[in-house]
Design a protein around this motif. Structure first.
Motif, PDB file in Angstrom:
ATOM      1  N   VAL A  40      35.314   9.710  72.162  1.00 39.28           N
ATOM      2  CA  VAL A  40      36.712  10.010  71.860  1.00 39.28           C
ATOM      3  C   VAL A  40      36.854   9.992  70.341  1.00 39.28           C
ATOM      4  O   VAL A  40      36.689   8.943  69.708  1.00 39.28           O
ATOM      5  CB  VAL A  40      37.660   8.984  72.504  1.00 39.28           C
ATOM      6  N   PRO A  41      37.110  11.138  69.701  1.00 37.28           N
ATOM      7  CA  PRO A  41      36.976  11.252  68.251  1.00 37.28           C
ATOM      8  C   PRO A  41      38.100  10.624  67.432  1.00 37.28           C
ATOM      9  O   PRO A  41      37.949  10.431  66.222  1.00 37.28           O
ATOM     10  CB  PRO A  41      36.940  12.768  68.028  1.00 37.28           C
ATOM     11  N   ARG A  42      39.216  10.350  68.058  1.00 34.00           N
ATOM     12  CA  ARG A  42      40.345   9.769  67.332  1.00 34.00           C
ATOM     13  C   ARG A  42      41.275   9.096  68.338  1.00 34.00           C
ATOM     14  O   ARG A  42      41.051   9.187  69.555  1.00 34.00           O
ATOM     15  CB  ARG A  42      41.106  10.844  66.551  1.00 34.00           C
ATOM     16  N   VAL A  43      42.277   8.434  67.831  1.00 33.24           N
ATOM     17  CA  VAL A  43      43.278   7.843  68.717  1.00 33.24           C
ATOM     18  C   VAL A  43      44.079   8.976  69.357  1.00 33.24           C
ATOM     19  O   VAL A  43      44.640   9.828  68.657  1.00 33.24           O
ATOM     20  CB  VAL A  43      44.226   6.910  67.941  1.00 33.24           C
ATOM     21  N   VAL A  44      44.072   9.014  70.682  1.00 37.25           N
ATOM     22  CA  VAL A  44      44.773  10.086  71.393  1.00 37.25           C
ATOM     23  C   VAL A  44      45.649   9.482  72.483  1.00 37.25           C
ATOM     24  O   VAL A  44      45.409   8.368  72.957  1.00 37.25           O
ATOM     25  CB  VAL A  44      43.777  11.090  72.033  1.00 37.25           C
ATOM     26  N   GLU A  45      46.652  10.247  72.876  1.00 39.83           N
ATOM     27  CA  GLU A  45      47.490   9.848  73.996  1.00 39.83           C
ATOM     28  C   GLU A  45      46.641   9.857  75.263  1.00 39.83           C
ATOM     29  O   GLU A  45      45.879  10.803  75.505  1.00 39.83           O
ATOM     30  CB  GLU A  45      48.659  10.821  74.126  1.00 39.83           C
ATOM     31  N   MET A  46      46.777   8.829  76.088  1.00 39.82           N
ATOM     32  CA  MET A  46      45.919   8.704  77.272  1.00 39.82           C
ATOM     33  C   MET A  46      46.096   9.883  78.215  1.00 39.82           C
ATOM     34  O   MET A  46      45.121  10.355  78.811  1.00 39.82           O
ATOM     35  CB  MET A  46      46.208   7.388  77.989  1.00 39.82           C
ATOM     36  N   ARG A  47      47.316  10.367  78.367  1.00 41.16           N
ATOM     37  CA  ARG A  47      47.525  11.507  79.255  1.00 41.16           C
ATOM     38  C   ARG A  47      46.713  12.712  78.784  1.00 41.16           C
ATOM     39  O   ARG A  47      46.083  13.404  79.598  1.00 41.16           O
ATOM     40  CB  ARG A  47      49.006  11.876  79.314  1.00 41.16           C
TER      41      ARG A  47
END
Length: 223
Positions: A40-47
């Motif tokens: 996961v390359p960055r902080v992303v929304e889980m949805r």
């Protein structure tokens, strides 16, 4: 039929473009990182993460269905919906709508809940009959486009109808032996215009252009 590398590429692009059409912000490179590199390359929304990750589960199932020549029926449609929307929606994956739904900006009213199974069964029969007589790429593409427009007007699920419909387009292409049709986010406005106006002729020409681009993509992986 195609190389494993191409199928990986197809999975990434299906995941990226189909979710981006619906508003997912992940780039194609980030989608590749998640699905292929398992990073996961960055902080992303889980949805958004789950929307993309679901294609990692969907792709091997779809390819197995292609290999087994699994016919398109109501159970397959429900199965694809369940795979593509796990952990992303409030509703139960794989279950048809129980209250009416609408498509924002559309000039049509989707099928009411009590008619979903009946209309989908008619849709399935029409697909099977038309494909029985379709002998060339142009005719098969026309059938796929007509059935896609009809499916989206049925809008059988509370959510994720677009992603399921576009996944079914790719499945039909592979099942019936023609170049896959991958609708890209850059062409979203044109695609939505054909959907909203039920312009089959325009949709057919649109999809044939996409096939030409896909043929070049396939050839690049064969070299």
């Amino acid at each position: 039929m195609y190389s494993d590398l191409y199928y990986d590429d197809l999975m990434v692009r299906m995941a990226h473009h189909s979710t981006a059409i619906e508003g997912n912000s992940l780039s194609q490179g980030e989608t590749k990182s998640i699905l292929i590199d398992r990073i996961v390359p960055r902080v992303v929304e889980m949805r958004e993460l789950y929307e993309v990750e679901n294609y990692g589960d969907f792709m091997p199932v779809m390819l197995a269905d292609v290999a087994n020549k699994t016919p398109i029926d109501i159970e397959l449609i429900k199965k694809y919906h369940e795979l593509l929307c796990k952990k992303t929606i409030e509703h139960v994956p794989g279950k048809f709508k129980v209250v009416p739904n609408n498509v924002v900006g559309a000039d049509f009213t989707p099928t009411p809940p009590y008619r979903v199974v009946t209309d989908l069964e008619e849709w399935r029969r029409n697909l099977a009959t038309q494909m029985e007589y379709a002998q060339d790429n142009d005719t098969i593409v026309e059938v796929i486009c007509r059935q896609h427009l009809t499916f989206e007007r049925i809008h059988p699920f509370p959510d994720v109808n677009g992603r399921v419909g576009r996944a079914l387009m790719v499945y039909m292409c592979l099942l019936y032996g023609i170049t896959p049709i991958v609708i890209t986010k850059e062409l979203r406005k044109e695609y939505m215009m054909y959907l909203n106006t039920a312009n089959i002729a325009g949709m057919v020409m649109f999809c044939k252009r996409l096939q030409e681009a896909e043929k070049e993509r396939i050839a690049s992986f064969a070299e």
